[in-house]
Scaffold this motif. Sequence first.
Motif, short mmCIF file in Angstrom:
data_model
loop_
_atom_site.label_atom_id
_atom_site.label_comp_id
_atom_site.label_asym_id
_atom_site.label_seq_id
_atom_site.Cartn_x
_atom_site.Cartn_y
_atom_site.Cartn_z
N GLY A 566 0.80 -1.22 0.00
CA GLY A 566 0.00 0.00 0.00
C GLY A 566 0.83 1.26 0.00
O GLY A 566 0.49 2.25 -0.65
N ALA A 570 0.85 4.95 -2.10
CA ALA A 570 0.23 5.97 -1.26
C ALA A 570 0.36 7.37 -1.85
O ALA A 570 -0.59 8.16 -1.85
N ASN A 573 -1.76 7.76 -5.05
CA ASN A 573 -3.20 7.77 -4.75
C ASN A 573 -3.60 8.94 -3.86
O ASN A 573 -4.76 9.02 -3.44
N GLU A 575 -2.95 9.63 -0.72
CA GLU A 575 -3.49 9.13 0.56
C GLU A 575 -2.78 9.72 1.77
O GLU A 575 -3.23 9.52 2.90
N TRP A 600 -1.78 8.56 7.30
CA TRP A 600 -2.04 7.78 6.06
C TRP A 600 -3.50 7.39 6.03
O TRP A 600 -3.99 6.63 6.86
N ASN A 601 -4.23 7.91 5.06
CA ASN A 601 -5.66 7.63 4.92
C ASN A 601 -5.87 6.47 3.95
O ASN A 601 -5.93 6.66 2.73
N ASN A 602 -5.94 5.28 4.50
CA ASN A 602 -6.16 4.08 3.70
C ASN A 602 -7.19 3.22 4.42
O ASN A 602 -6.86 2.46 5.33
N ARG A 604 -8.93 0.72 3.42
CA ARG A 604 -8.81 -0.72 3.20
C ARG A 604 -7.93 -1.37 4.24
O ARG A 604 -8.18 -2.51 4.66
N ASN A 607 -6.56 2.61 7.99
CA ASN A 607 -5.81 3.83 8.30
C ASN A 607 -4.67 3.56 9.29
O ASN A 607 -4.71 4.01 10.45
#
Length: 814
Positions: A566, A570, A573, A575, A600-602, A604, A607
């Motif tokens: 990811g 990052a 994307n 993120e 980190w805004n993830n 899936r 976060n």
Amino acid sequence: MPERQTRLNTLRQRAKAAATRGGKKADSLDTSAAQEIHSLIEDLHLYQTELEVQNQELIEAQAQSSAALGEYTTLFDGMPVPAIVVDERFQILESNRMAIALLGLDKRLASRAVSLLTLLQEDSRPVFYAAARDQPSGKSVHLGNLQILTRSAPDPIPVSIDFVRFGTGGEHSEHILVLFQDRTANVDLDRVRRLFQSMLDNATSPMYAFDPEGRCLLANSAMLADIGKPREQIVGHTRHEWMSLADVVKAHNAELRQIQLELHLASEVLARSAEGVVITDASNQIVSVNKAYEQITGYSRDELIGRNPTIVQSGRHGQPFYEQLWRTLTTKNLWTGEMWNRRKNGELYPQDTRIIRILDPDGNVTNYAALALDITDRKAAQAEVELLAYYDPLTGAPTRTLILDRIAQAIRASNRSGEEFCVLYLDLDDFKGVNDSLGHEAGDLLLATVYDRLRANLRACDTVGRLAGDEFVVILQVANRDGAATVATKIREALGAPFDLDGDSVQTTVSVGISVYPHDGRSSAELLRNADAALYDVKRSGRDAWRFFDAELSRAQHRRLSIGRGLRDALANDELQLFYQPQISLADTSLIGVEVLLRWNNERLGNPGPAEFITVAESNGTIIAIGDWVLRTALAQMAQWRSAGMKPINLAVNVSGRQFSQPHFARTVHALLASFDWPAERLELEITENWAMRQPEASAAIMQSLHQSGIRFALDDFGTGYSSLSHLRLYPIDTIKIDRTFISQLGIEPDSETLVQSVIALARSLGMRCVAEGVETATQVDFLQALGCHAVQGYLQAEPMPAEKFCAWAADHS
């Protein structure tokens, strides 16, 4: 006007005159008139007989032409050469079986939806288009070094193409015959060109068609040449207007000559073909063979003619094989496949075979033709490839492909018996050191000896394979955890003994990971992957040990892998986001600076927090790009706030050890400061205590070069590492940051109070500022203020905030 038409007009005039005379009384007819009528009747009977003879001859000629066309179609479709016919727009109209197999076409091409250009590789399209666009009819063209794209092959196939443009009459009078030669195979070029010539000659044979009323719809140039009349006198007219009996005979003879030529060419092709050809009659008795078939079987032509093809049967195929062959041949008129045959000297050989059932126009079987290719060399090469694919050439051990197959066999056996089995994943510790110190030949000898020792310490039913490098796999049949532990211990002892490598004594250790079926996986790949995960845990814990797979550890590793993947996307994307936490002066409670914190805004991955993803970013190297982004984005934000009127404050940015160690790090920092016109003395780079202690001299040199330009340094998490006063004095440190773990215990643990007091005193004595992190209570503030701490940051003053929220907060606290 043709002779027959003139004669017909004369008869009409005579009949009209006789009819006029017939109007008179019978007794008034003179003798000459009666004789004229009698003669007219005889001539009419004779003319009718001639017409019937001509009509029968036409019927026979059409039947022979139809038979010739059927033979041509069978020859076209059955020849082992890919061939297609396209129209003037290069849409495929017709293709034989070999073309369908080579190009991946559908036999049903009535829609003309497939263009030959789409089957050519991009670079080959203009070459073919330029050659075929203005090519005159009847001239053959050879193009080499082209490539085609097929569904059956992942890569373009190199081919050469022979083509000729020919006329067919009608509205769209131009077609192109295209023959392909697959240059990746050992194709007989002479055979292809002869086949091409035979197809070319056929395209120029007389061709014509009629509607139900007998009017001519089309006639090709060959037909026009044979009849000797222009197109406008034939097309649109009935055949009785332009075709005399002599014309019929002439056209028929021309067709017979063409058929004879085709048969001669076909005979030449078969005689010179590299493939063996055997032709039988309807009762399956051999009537013809070519030279190649004699060479393949060892039998002479005389020994084969009149015999059944079973003379070469090997006996390796049972009756069901031949029953299925005949069923396919009967229903599809074609059978293709491999079979084993026996030469005259008794030697068995593999043969690639194509059998064609030949029918006459009424659907009756006339012959069978078999094309045979001896594939002994191909089979030998295939066996060699499989040997290399399944067995390691250095040790003779099974490779990954065969290992996975053996695990699959063990799974099936375990499912039947209910017994467990185990997979051991082995890796030699510091094998690279052997290669580096003694050379690769010694390394190869070590690997071969390791395999021998493993094989000697296992049962015959167990499998030892080599994956790659110094990685081996052991499959223990019918073994539980206790048995696997015993074997793992035995393996460590066996491989721990010294190795004699041509006079050099080497001692090594081994790490082992173990998975157990069915608890640790239900497939070959899963069992191997989980054994590898257990091995990874052994390596991370210090090596020279064995360990069983642990699902919890595996989930943690999987989480790390997911985070690592990811992080690589990052930035792309968008993120990542920066938060800002204020630093407050304890002297006057003013805002003096801000520390940048990364988020980190993830969704899936839930976060992940910095404590989780920063470590992964450090290990996989993504921290370098991420760190550069943080510094650039933070400076851009500070410059924007300054332009909006915010008072000058310090910017504190955490710098990764890997980022700091990059050769061009200092140049990058200076370029960013210049780009955003940000004062160097307002930038404070935070480094961790542990990283600074790893290479103190090198770290100090880099820091000194940056510090000379005005950039300040803070030592983060002070007190949690292994720094010493002697090391601390090497660095141009401006600020010491006291870790939150000590601040949280102020007023609770006396030792923490003593430690914090000592750190503040140390910082003052060295001329450094001191900032306390994680301040959450007024008691902690009072204590720090009394000890002379310069500044604090924490939730008591303000939590980390995104840029918009921090801007509003700063405006309220200015």
